[in-house]
Design a protein around this motif. Sequence first.
Motif, PDB file in Angstrom:
ATOM      1  N   MET A   1      41.426  18.227  90.742  1.00  0.00           N
ATOM      2  CA  MET A   1      41.716  19.340  89.613  1.00  0.00           C
ATOM      3  C   MET A   1      40.373  19.318  88.652  1.00  0.00           C
ATOM      4  O   MET A   1      39.918  20.402  88.542  1.00  0.00           O
ATOM      5  N   PHE A   2      40.095  18.175  88.425  1.00  0.00           N
ATOM      6  CA  PHE A   2      38.712  18.084  87.683  1.00  0.00           C
ATOM      7  C   PHE A   2      37.557  18.421  88.315  1.00  0.00           C
ATOM      8  O   PHE A   2      36.597  19.152  87.647  1.00  0.00           O
ATOM      9  N   PHE A   3      37.768  18.183  89.836  1.00  0.00           N
ATOM     10  CA  PHE A   3      36.428  18.661  90.459  1.00  0.00           C
ATOM     11  C   PHE A   3      36.270  20.184  90.483  1.00  0.00           C
ATOM     12  O   PHE A   3      35.203  20.902  90.347  1.00  0.00           O
ATOM     13  N   ILE A   4      37.514  20.906  90.541  1.00  0.00           N
ATOM     14  CA  ILE A   4      37.405  22.307  90.571  1.00  0.00           C
ATOM     15  C   ILE A   4      37.098  23.002  89.213  1.00  0.00           C
ATOM     16  O   ILE A   4      36.493  23.940  89.320  1.00  0.00           O
ATOM     17  N   VAL A   5      37.649  22.225  88.106  1.00  0.00           N
ATOM     18  CA  VAL A   5      36.985  22.802  86.764  1.00  0.00           C
ATOM     19  C   VAL A   5      35.768  22.565  86.884  1.00  0.00           C
ATOM     20  O   VAL A   5      34.972  23.602  86.210  1.00  0.00           O
ATOM     21  N   VAL A   7      33.342  22.436  88.961  1.00  0.00           N
ATOM     22  CA  VAL A   7      32.552  23.374  89.848  1.00  0.00           C
ATOM     23  C   VAL A   7      32.608  24.808  89.290  1.00  0.00           C
ATOM     24  O   VAL A   7      31.529  25.691  88.998  1.00  0.00           O
ATOM     25  N   LEU A   8      33.724  25.490  88.715  1.00  0.00           N
ATOM     26  CA  LEU A   8      33.684  26.609  88.123  1.00  0.00           C
ATOM     27  C   LEU A   8      33.057  26.724  86.831  1.00  0.00           C
ATOM     28  O   LEU A   8      32.319  27.697  86.620  1.00  0.00           O
ATOM     29  N   LEU A   9      33.039  25.338  85.927  1.00  0.00           N
ATOM     30  CA  LEU A   9      32.152  25.610  84.986  1.00  0.00           C
ATOM     31  C   LEU A   9      30.681  25.743  85.175  1.00  0.00           C
ATOM     32  O   LEU A   9      29.952  26.260  84.426  1.00  0.00           O
ATOM     33  N   ALA A  10      30.057  24.942  86.296  1.00  0.00           N
ATOM     34  CA  ALA A  10      28.824  25.166  86.871  1.00  0.00           C
ATOM     35  C   ALA A  10      28.576  26.546  87.111  1.00  0.00           C
ATOM     36  O   ALA A  10      27.380  27.040  86.909  1.00  0.00           O
TER      37      ALA A  10
END
Length: 90
Positions: A1-5, A7-10
């Motif tokens: 979940m943290f990784f998805i957030v 990536v979206l932030l980047a």
Amino acid sequence: MFFIVLVLLALIVGGAVAFGKRQAGGGSSRLGYGAGPGAAQQSYDADAGAEASRWVERLGGSLSTLDAGGNTAAQQALADAAERLRAAEG
């Protein structure tokens, strides 16, 4: 979940930087070194129009293959989507 957030932030930050650079006129011209900003904008507009047309055709083709079955809400949603497709096609 943290990784998805993350990536979206980047992606959001990268998009904002690219948008800001293009708005400031610092983006590279697609027409070559000597072209002015007006020519680059025309090229960008033409590319955006072609991309929008491609997506309208692609999504419209997908719309025709959907079946709502006996679901009244799904039938109404498909009718609304078909109406929006006709409006987008002009």
